[in-house]
Design a protein around this motif. Structure first.
Motif, PDB file in Angstrom:
ATOM      1  N   GLY A 118      -0.775  46.678   6.334  1.00 58.91           N
ATOM      2  CA  GLY A 118      -0.290  47.468   7.457  1.00 58.91           C
ATOM      3  C   GLY A 118       0.765  48.502   7.134  1.00 58.91           C
ATOM      4  O   GLY A 118       1.293  49.150   8.040  1.00 58.91           O
ATOM      5  N   TYR A 119       1.077  48.695   5.881  1.00 54.99           N
ATOM      6  CA  TYR A 119       2.034  49.727   5.492  1.00 54.99           C
ATOM      7  C   TYR A 119       1.319  51.067   5.414  1.00 54.99           C
ATOM      8  O   TYR A 119       0.198  51.155   4.907  1.00 54.99           O
ATOM      9  N   ARG A 120       1.987  52.087   5.948  1.00 63.00           N
ATOM     10  CA  ARG A 120       1.421  53.439   5.916  1.00 63.00           C
ATOM     11  C   ARG A 120       2.154  54.269   4.879  1.00 63.00           C
ATOM     12  O   ARG A 120       3.391  54.226   4.798  1.00 63.00           O
ATOM     13  N   GLU A 121       1.390  55.028   4.139  1.00 61.16           N
ATOM     14  CA  GLU A 121       1.996  55.884   3.131  1.00 61.16           C
ATOM     15  C   GLU A 121       2.817  56.985   3.807  1.00 61.16           C
ATOM     16  O   GLU A 121       2.368  57.636   4.739  1.00 61.16           O
ATOM     17  N   ALA A 122       4.033  57.182   3.313  1.00 60.56           N
ATOM     18  CA  ALA A 122       4.933  58.193   3.881  1.00 60.56           C
ATOM     19  C   ALA A 122       5.173  59.350   2.919  1.00 60.56           C
ATOM     20  O   ALA A 122       5.717  60.369   3.327  1.00 60.56           O
ATOM     21  N   GLY A 123       4.767  59.202   1.675  1.00 58.32           N
ATOM     22  CA  GLY A 123       4.956  60.293   0.723  1.00 58.32           C
ATOM     23  C   GLY A 123       4.753  59.828  -0.702  1.00 58.32           C
ATOM     24  O   GLY A 123       4.703  58.625  -0.980  1.00 58.32           O
ATOM     25  N   ARG A 124       4.619  60.815  -1.591  1.00 59.12           N
ATOM     26  CA  ARG A 124       4.437  60.548  -3.023  1.00 59.12           C
ATOM     27  C   ARG A 124       5.328  61.472  -3.830  1.00 59.12           C
ATOM     28  O   ARG A 124       5.468  62.641  -3.489  1.00 59.12           O
ATOM     29  N   LEU A 125       5.874  60.938  -4.889  1.00 60.76           N
ATOM     30  CA  LEU A 125       6.681  61.723  -5.797  1.00 60.76           C
ATOM     31  C   LEU A 125       6.015  61.696  -7.167  1.00 60.76           C
ATOM     32  O   LEU A 125       5.959  60.659  -7.811  1.00 60.76           O
ATOM     33  N   PRO A 126       5.454  62.833  -7.599  1.00 64.71           N
ATOM     34  CA  PRO A 126       4.803  62.868  -8.912  1.00 64.71           C
ATOM     35  C   PRO A 126       5.847  62.865 -10.031  1.00 64.71           C
ATOM     36  O   PRO A 126       7.043  63.014  -9.790  1.00 64.71           O
ATOM     37  N   GLY A 127       5.373  62.695 -11.245  1.00 62.87           N
ATOM     38  CA  GLY A 127       6.253  62.780 -12.399  1.00 62.87           C
ATOM     39  C   GLY A 127       6.637  61.456 -13.005  1.00 62.87           C
ATOM     40  O   GLY A 127       7.484  61.397 -13.900  1.00 62.87           O
ATOM     41  N   VAL A 128       6.045  60.362 -12.537  1.00 61.73           N
ATOM     42  CA  VAL A 128       6.287  59.066 -13.156  1.00 61.73           C
ATOM     43  C   VAL A 128       5.574  59.092 -14.510  1.00 61.73           C
ATOM     44  O   VAL A 128       4.451  59.605 -14.609  1.00 61.73           O
ATOM     45  N   PRO A 129       6.202  58.582 -15.559  1.00 66.42           N
ATOM     46  CA  PRO A 129       5.564  58.636 -16.881  1.00 66.42           C
ATOM     47  C   PRO A 129       4.110  58.177 -16.857  1.00 66.42           C
ATOM     48  O   PRO A 129       3.754  57.256 -16.140  1.00 66.42           O
ATOM     49  N   GLY A 130       3.294  58.844 -17.650  1.00 66.51           N
ATOM     50  CA  GLY A 130       1.874  58.519 -17.743  1.00 66.51           C
ATOM     51  C   GLY A 130       1.042  59.209 -16.680  1.00 66.51           C
ATOM     52  O   GLY A 130      -0.123  58.881 -16.493  1.00 66.51           O
ATOM     53  N   GLY A 131       1.632  60.165 -15.951  1.00 65.75           N
ATOM     54  CA  GLY A 131       0.896  60.895 -14.921  1.00 65.75           C
ATOM     55  C   GLY A 131       0.780  60.151 -13.607  1.00 65.75           C
ATOM     56  O   GLY A 131      -0.076  60.455 -12.790  1.00 65.75           O
ATOM     57  N   HIS A 132       1.635  59.183 -13.380  1.00 63.27           N
ATOM     58  CA  HIS A 132       1.590  58.386 -12.157  1.00 63.27           C
ATOM     59  C   HIS A 132       2.531  58.946 -11.097  1.00 63.27           C
ATOM     60  O   HIS A 132       3.239  59.919 -11.321  1.00 63.27           O
ATOM     61  N   GLU A 133       2.549  58.289  -9.932  1.00 64.92           N
ATOM     62  CA  GLU A 133       3.375  58.722  -8.813  1.00 64.92           C
ATOM     63  C   GLU A 133       4.147  57.543  -8.232  1.00 64.92           C
ATOM     64  O   GLU A 133       3.702  56.399  -8.319  1.00 64.92           O
ATOM     65  N   ASP A 134       5.280  57.849  -7.625  1.00 66.80           N
ATOM     66  CA  ASP A 134       6.051  56.872  -6.857  1.00 66.80           C
ATOM     67  C   ASP A 134       5.570  57.031  -5.416  1.00 66.80           C
ATOM     68  O   ASP A 134       5.668  58.114  -4.846  1.00 66.80           O
ATOM     69  N   VAL A 135       5.026  55.964  -4.832  1.00 68.69           N
ATOM     70  CA  VAL A 135       4.426  56.017  -3.507  1.00 68.69           C
ATOM     71  C   VAL A 135       5.333  55.299  -2.512  1.00 68.69           C
ATOM     72  O   VAL A 135       5.703  54.138  -2.738  1.00 68.69           O
ATOM     73  N   TYR A 136       5.688  55.984  -1.421  1.00 68.39           N
ATOM     74  CA  TYR A 136       6.590  55.440  -0.408  1.00 68.39           C
ATOM     75  C   TYR A 136       5.800  54.965   0.800  1.00 68.39           C
ATOM     76  O   TYR A 136       4.892  55.658   1.263  1.00 68.39           O
ATOM     77  N   PHE A 137       6.171  53.778   1.305  1.00 70.87           N
ATOM     78  CA  PHE A 137       5.471  53.177   2.437  1.00 70.87           C
ATOM     79  C   PHE A 137       6.451  52.793   3.546  1.00 70.87           C
ATOM     80  O   PHE A 137       7.636  52.577   3.309  1.00 70.87           O
ATOM     81  N   PHE A 138       5.897  52.672   4.732  1.00 67.39           N
ATOM     82  CA  PHE A 138       6.653  52.372   5.947  1.00 67.39           C
ATOM     83  C   PHE A 138       5.800  51.472   6.809  1.00 67.39           C
ATOM     84  O   PHE A 138       4.573  51.621   6.863  1.00 67.39           O
ATOM     85  N   LYS A 139       6.422  50.510   7.505  1.00 66.79           N
ATOM     86  CA  LYS A 139       5.694  49.653   8.431  1.00 66.79           C
ATOM     87  C   LYS A 139       6.544  49.404   9.673  1.00 66.79           C
ATOM     88  O   LYS A 139       7.730  49.097   9.565  1.00 66.79           O
ATOM     89  N   ASP A 140       5.912  49.505  10.836  1.00 70.90           N
ATOM     90  CA  ASP A 140       6.558  49.168  12.106  1.00 70.90           C
ATOM     91  C   ASP A 140       6.405  47.670  12.301  1.00 70.90           C
ATOM     92  O   ASP A 140       5.287  47.159  12.353  1.00 70.90           O
ATOM     93  N   LEU A 141       7.501  46.946  12.407  1.00 74.73           N
ATOM     94  CA  LEU A 141       7.471  45.485  12.577  1.00 74.73           C
ATOM     95  C   LEU A 141       7.484  45.066  14.040  1.00 74.73           C
ATOM     96  O   LEU A 141       7.358  43.872  14.330  1.00 74.73           O
ATOM     97  N   SER A 142       7.648  46.009  14.941  1.00 74.35           N
ATOM     98  CA  SER A 142       7.799  45.645  16.352  1.00 74.35           C
ATOM     99  C   SER A 142       6.470  45.319  17.037  1.00 74.35           C
ATOM    100  O   SER A 142       6.474  44.726  18.099  1.00 74.35           O
ATOM    101  N   GLY A 143       5.366  45.657  16.410  1.00 76.76           N
ATOM    102  CA  GLY A 143       4.066  45.463  17.043  1.00 76.76           C
ATOM    103  C   GLY A 143       3.429  44.208  16.811  1.00 76.76           C
ATOM    104  O   GLY A 143       3.255  43.212  16.574  1.00 76.76           O
TER     105      GLY A 143
END
Length: 143
Positions: A118-143
């Motif tokens: 249930g986590y939704r992607e909120a953004g990506r930051l490229p440049g992690v070694p090996g051509g990878h990305e840092d992926v940010y997630f968010f989840k609403d817990l109130s539902g």
């Protein structure tokens, strides 16, 4: 140049500096938001011998919870422990009054795992070694 001239130093990790900066930023953040400092929590699973099978560290700050680290020992992966750790962390965050959770994971780690929970992607930051990305997630817990 005077003897009281500030000195800039670069070096290895400095635990004392890290503590000082954390304290000062907590003070600043509390003054700016009116919310007390962040508090940490952990979730651990062990086998019958007390050996760690997996764990999760996180924090809460006001109505926001965060997952810092989640790991499951290789011989216990795909047995549902990651899900149980994550659910326990969400329950602890809710118990502390959180309505949202946030986390980041590298593209080679577990973005699909969090999306399935249930986590939704909120953004990506490229440049992690090996051509990878840092992926940010968010989840609403109130539902």
């Amino acid at each position: 140049m005077t003897n009281d001239e500030p000195v800039l130093r670069t070096g290895d990790a400095d635990k004392e500096l890290e503590e000082l900066l954390g304290e000062r930023l907590d003070e600043f953040n509390s003054a700016a938001t009116g919310v007390d400092e962040e508090t940490d929590f952990s979730v651990r699973v062990t086998d019958r011998n007390g050996e760690t099978i997996g764990g999760l560290t996180g924090w809460t700050w006001g109505e926001l919870g965060g997952i810092e680290l989640l790991w499951v020992r290789e011989d216990h992966r795909h047995a549902g422990w990651g899900t149980r750790l994550l659910r326990a962390a969400e329950a602890e965050a809710r118990r502390r009054g959180c309505t949202r959770m946030t986390l980041s994971t590298y593209s080679f780690q577990a973005p699909e795992f969090y999306a399935r929970h249930g986590y939704r992607e909120a953004g990506r930051l490229p440049g992690v070694p090996g051509g990878h990305e840092d992926v940010y997630f968010f989840k609403d817990l109130s539902g």
